[in-house]
Structure formats: C-alpha cells, structure tokens
Design a protein around this motif. Structure first.
Motif, PDB file in Angstrom:
ATOM      1  N   HIS A 146       2.525   7.538   6.085  1.00 46.58           N
ATOM      2  CA  HIS A 146       3.482   8.194   6.965  1.00 46.58           C
ATOM      3  C   HIS A 146       4.870   7.957   6.394  1.00 46.58           C
ATOM      4  CE1 HIS A 146       0.208   8.160  10.011  1.00 46.58           C
ATOM      5  NE2 HIS A 146      -0.032   6.969   9.505  1.00 46.58           N
ATOM      6  N   ARG A 147       5.890   8.379   7.079  1.00 49.31           N
ATOM      7  CA  ARG A 147       7.258   8.114   6.637  1.00 49.31           C
ATOM      8  C   ARG A 147       7.547   6.616   6.772  1.00 49.31           C
ATOM      9  NH1 ARG A 147      11.872  11.027   5.905  1.00 49.31           N
ATOM     10  NH2 ARG A 147      10.859  12.935   6.643  1.00 49.31           N
ATOM     11  N   ALA A 148       7.765   5.953   5.640  1.00 50.72           N
ATOM     12  CA  ALA A 148       8.074   4.518   5.593  1.00 50.72           C
ATOM     13  C   ALA A 148       7.007   3.651   6.254  1.00 50.72           C
ATOM     14  CB  ALA A 148       9.439   4.243   6.229  1.00 50.72           C
ATOM     15  N   ARG A 149       5.774   4.168   6.347  1.00 53.62           N
ATOM     16  CA  ARG A 149       4.702   3.394   6.967  1.00 53.62           C
ATOM     17  C   ARG A 149       3.383   3.760   6.290  1.00 53.62           C
ATOM     18  NH1 ARG A 149       1.988   4.033  11.997  1.00 53.62           N
ATOM     19  NH2 ARG A 149       3.065   6.013  12.237  1.00 53.62           N
TER      20      ARG A 149
ATOM     21  N   ARG B 220       9.726  -2.724  -6.563  1.00 52.31           N
ATOM     22  CA  ARG B 220       8.946  -3.954  -6.669  1.00 52.31           C
ATOM     23  C   ARG B 220       7.919  -3.901  -7.793  1.00 52.31           C
ATOM     24  NH1 ARG B 220       7.804  -5.414  -0.285  1.00 52.31           N
ATOM     25  NH2 ARG B 220       9.988  -5.760   0.276  1.00 52.31           N
ATOM     26  N   LEU B 221       7.452  -2.692  -8.117  1.00 55.23           N
ATOM     27  CA  LEU B 221       6.432  -2.559  -9.149  1.00 55.23           C
ATOM     28  C   LEU B 221       6.988  -2.013 -10.457  1.00 55.23           C
ATOM     29  CD1 LEU B 221       3.552  -1.126  -6.930  1.00 55.23           C
ATOM     30  CD2 LEU B 221       3.802  -3.444  -7.774  1.00 55.23           C
ATOM     31  N   ASN B 222       8.310  -1.801 -10.497  1.00 57.86           N
ATOM     32  CA  ASN B 222       8.958  -1.267 -11.691  1.00 57.86           C
ATOM     33  C   ASN B 222       8.340   0.078 -12.096  1.00 57.86           C
ATOM     34  OD1 ASN B 222      10.809  -1.244 -13.810  1.00 57.86           O
ATOM     35  ND2 ASN B 222       9.354  -2.201 -15.224  1.00 57.86           N
ATOM     36  N   LEU B 223       8.184   0.943 -11.095  1.00 55.40           N
ATOM     37  CA  LEU B 223       7.681   2.295 -11.311  1.00 55.40           C
ATOM     38  C   LEU B 223       8.716   3.308 -10.835  1.00 55.40           C
ATOM     39  CD1 LEU B 223       4.053   1.875  -9.879  1.00 55.40           C
ATOM     40  CD2 LEU B 223       4.667   2.040 -12.296  1.00 55.40           C
ATOM     41  N   ARG B 224       8.600   4.547 -11.309  1.00 49.14           N
ATOM     42  CA  ARG B 224       9.466   5.610 -10.812  1.00 49.14           C
ATOM     43  C   ARG B 224       9.046   5.979  -9.390  1.00 49.14           C
ATOM     44  NH1 ARG B 224       8.276  10.074 -13.221  1.00 49.14           N
ATOM     45  NH2 ARG B 224      10.209  11.154 -12.669  1.00 49.14           N
ATOM     46  N   ARG B 225      10.009   6.381  -8.571  1.00 51.75           N
ATOM     47  CA  ARG B 225       9.693   6.743  -7.193  1.00 51.75           C
ATOM     48  C   ARG B 225       8.692   7.887  -7.136  1.00 51.75           C
ATOM     49  NH1 ARG B 225      10.439  10.054  -3.102  1.00 51.75           N
ATOM     50  NH2 ARG B 225      10.910   9.263  -1.007  1.00 51.75           N
ATOM     51  N   ALA B 226       8.871   8.871  -8.011  1.00 53.97           N
ATOM     52  CA  ALA B 226       7.956  10.014  -8.012  1.00 53.97           C
ATOM     53  C   ALA B 226       6.539   9.575  -8.363  1.00 53.97           C
ATOM     54  CB  ALA B 226       8.441  11.057  -9.020  1.00 53.97           C
TER      55      ALA B 226
ATOM     56  N   VAL C  64       5.210   6.628  -7.669  1.00 55.90           N
ATOM     57  CA  VAL C  64       4.680   5.975  -6.466  1.00 55.90           C
ATOM     58  C   VAL C  64       4.227   7.015  -5.455  1.00 55.90           C
ATOM     59  CG1 VAL C  64       5.342   4.595  -4.440  1.00 55.90           C
ATOM     60  CG2 VAL C  64       5.959   3.833  -6.739  1.00 55.90           C
ATOM     61  N   THR C  65       5.003   8.051  -5.268  1.00 60.34           N
ATOM     62  CA  THR C  65       4.649   9.103  -4.318  1.00 60.34           C
ATOM     63  C   THR C  65       3.321   9.758  -4.697  1.00 60.34           C
ATOM     64  OG1 THR C  65       6.966   9.551  -3.787  1.00 60.34           O
ATOM     65  CG2 THR C  65       5.379  11.292  -3.289  1.00 60.34           C
ATOM     66  N   LEU C  66       3.158  10.076  -5.982  1.00 60.42           N
ATOM     67  CA  LEU C  66       1.907  10.691  -6.445  1.00 60.42           C
ATOM     68  C   LEU C  66       0.723   9.728  -6.287  1.00 60.42           C
ATOM     69  CD1 LEU C  66       3.132  12.530  -9.674  1.00 60.42           C
ATOM     70  CD2 LEU C  66       2.369  13.591  -7.535  1.00 60.42           C
ATOM     71  N   ALA C  67       0.950   8.448  -6.602  1.00 61.64           N
ATOM     72  CA  ALA C  67      -0.120   7.461  -6.470  1.00 61.64           C
ATOM     73  C   ALA C  67      -0.541   7.297  -5.015  1.00 61.64           C
ATOM     74  CB  ALA C  67       0.343   6.120  -7.042  1.00 61.64           C
TER      75      ALA C  67
ATOM     76  N   THR D 109       9.081   1.655   2.228  1.00 61.88           N
ATOM     77  CA  THR D 109       9.423   2.971   1.694  1.00 61.88           C
ATOM     78  C   THR D 109       8.917   3.134   0.266  1.00 61.88           C
ATOM     79  OG1 THR D 109      11.540   2.256   0.778  1.00 61.88           O
ATOM     80  CG2 THR D 109      11.534   2.959   3.086  1.00 61.88           C
ATOM     81  N   HIS D 110       8.865   4.382  -0.177  1.00 63.97           N
ATOM     82  CA  HIS D 110       8.462   4.666  -1.553  1.00 63.97           C
ATOM     83  C   HIS D 110       9.444   4.026  -2.532  1.00 63.97           C
ATOM     84  CE1 HIS D 110       5.938   8.481  -0.474  1.00 63.97           C
ATOM     85  NE2 HIS D 110       5.776   7.494   0.390  1.00 63.97           N
ATOM     86  N   ASN D 111      10.731   4.044  -2.178  1.00 70.73           N
ATOM     87  CA  ASN D 111      11.747   3.456  -3.058  1.00 70.73           C
ATOM     88  C   ASN D 111      11.522   1.959  -3.251  1.00 70.73           C
ATOM     89  OD1 ASN D 111      13.333   5.598  -3.895  1.00 70.73           O
ATOM     90  ND2 ASN D 111      14.639   5.539  -2.082  1.00 70.73           N
ATOM     91  N   VAL D 112      11.236   1.262  -2.169  1.00 74.90           N
ATOM     92  CA  VAL D 112      11.028  -0.183  -2.258  1.00 74.90           C
ATOM     93  C   VAL D 112       9.797  -0.497  -3.098  1.00 74.90           C
ATOM     94  CG1 VAL D 112      10.429  -2.253  -0.931  1.00 74.90           C
ATOM     95  CG2 VAL D 112      12.241  -0.738  -0.130  1.00 74.90           C
ATOM     96  N   LEU D 113       8.706   0.240  -2.879  1.00 79.32           N
ATOM     97  CA  LEU D 113       7.501   0.048  -3.688  1.00 79.32           C
ATOM     98  C   LEU D 113       7.806   0.268  -5.171  1.00 79.32           C
ATOM     99  CD1 LEU D 113       4.729   1.741  -1.513  1.00 79.32           C
ATOM    100  CD2 LEU D 113       4.778  -0.657  -2.244  1.00 79.32           C
TER     101      LEU D 113
END
Length: 226
Positions: free
Chosen positions: A207-210, A183-189, A191-194, A176-180
């Motif tokens: 995809h969703r969680a994939r 693990r990388l000490n980044l904001r969820r938003a 990660v989503t943009l990246a 998931t985006h949250n887990v990423l």
C-alpha cells in the motif's frame, strides 16, 4: 578449560532469558544491568568505533548497517526483542564492523565499563553466548555482501522484509519505497519494481508507505532465489 568455546557450541547465540542462565549469573547481571529507553534513530555504536556498551534489547528494535566495498551504507539485518546489540564491546579491539541504529523506540538493558570487564569471570555462560553472537555476525556480514552480488533486487528485498516482520513481530510495516532504496543501496524505481514482483507472487501486499505480509513461506522462498 576453555569455557567460552564449550558454551558457544552448546547454547543458542540469542538465548539470554532468566530461565536459560545459571541463577547466580542472572543475579549478577540484574545488579549490573542499567535499563534505558532507546529512541528511534539513535546510534548505539558506529562503524570502526569502539563499542563501550553492550545492549540487550527488551522491546526496542535495532538495525545493523555496514559499508560495502564502495563505502555505501547498506542495512544488513534488523534485531528485535531478546537480541544482543553492540556485542563487540567484549571483542579484542572492541571495534564495531557496523553502525547499530535504533529502528523502533523501546527499552533495553546496558552493561558498561567494569561490568563488561568482569563478565567473563562472573557470568561465563552469558559471556560465551555473547561471543557466539559475535562469531555468527562475522559470518553473516561476509555472507550478506557475498550474496548481495548475486541476488536479484526481488530476492534482496524479500530477505529484508522478512527480517523486518520477524524483528518487529508484526505482519504490517510502515516504510516508504525511498527509505527501502536508501537502506539497501538500490534505486527507488528498482525497489518499486521488486515490490510489484513480490506482490504479484502473492507474498506481500504493498500500500502507500505500508507493506502487508500475505504469505511468510512464499516470501522466505523468494528471499533465497538467486
């Protein structure tokens, strides 16, 4: 003769197969390996704690997690089948610079106690390769934190995803985006943009969680952008 120095230069750090080791060393190792099934999320050794067991991964996958200068836990790398884990058990103070946590359930082989103490004498080639791994991990730890200060989130994420695909031996990972973000000490938003940028570059499909790998070479190229 300094056996460790000679062999560390000649052999690949992760070359731990039966065919690559002297027969007498493999025979000795087989007598001392203790097969064990590792379960996901188990911590094999932790930051600044003594590593008392050296692991050789069969089909388990582990992650190395270090603390940055602000004491945040940041995932440095993932290691798949054939990799060494907690090699710091043969270092001088045996203290691990990071946490080693199981990412995928699987089998591994453990060396403990007296076997670790005898390894330099009874399996010098294997011991030298373990030392080479420790050396390369020291350099990787320093490099990762140095690069993290200069990398874009897209580059950092591309590098981590590339590591996942290699370690798991798969082209689709479930995460998931949250887990990423954790693990990388980044904001969820962030990660989503990246991920959207990596998808726009046709390196992945999210995809969703994939997350599906679409172009490995493109992903690697993006990982090296600064």
């Amino acid at each position: 003769m300094d056996v460790r120095r000679n062999h560390a230069k000649v052999f690949a750090p992760t070359d731990f197969t039966e065919a690559s080791l002297p027969a007498e060393e493999w025979t000795w190792l087989k007598r001392h390996w203790q097969p064990e099934r590792l379960t996901a999320e188990r911590i094999l050794c932790d930051t600044d704690c003594s590593s008392e067991t050296l692991w050789l991964l069969d089909d388990a996958v582990t992650a190395r997690i270090a603390r940055d200068d602000q004491a945040h836990l940041v995932e440095i790398a993932v290691d798949g089948p054939g990799s060494l884990a907690c090699g710091w058990a043969i270092s001088g103070d045996q203290l691990s610079p990071w946490r080693v946590q199981v990412r995928r359930t699987g089998m591994a082989r453990a060396l403990r106690g007296l076997a670790i103490e005898q390894m330099a004498q009874m399996a010098p080639v294997f011991h030298a390769r373990c030392r080479a791994v420790i050396h390369s991990e020291v350099l990787e730890l320093a490099e990762q934190f140095a690069l993290a200060r200069r990398r874009t989130a897209r580059s950092l994420l591309a590098d981590r995803l590339s590591g996942y695909y290699n370690a798991f031996g798969e082209t689709t990972i479930t995460i998931t985006h949250n887990v990423l973000a954790q693990r990388l000490n980044l904001r969820r938003a962030t990660v989503t943009l990246a991920l959207q940028e990596l998808e726009g570059a046709k390196a992945i499909r999210s995809h969703r969680a994939r997350i599906e790998l679409k172009d490995r070479e493109r992903l690697i190229a993006l990982a090296h952008e600064y």
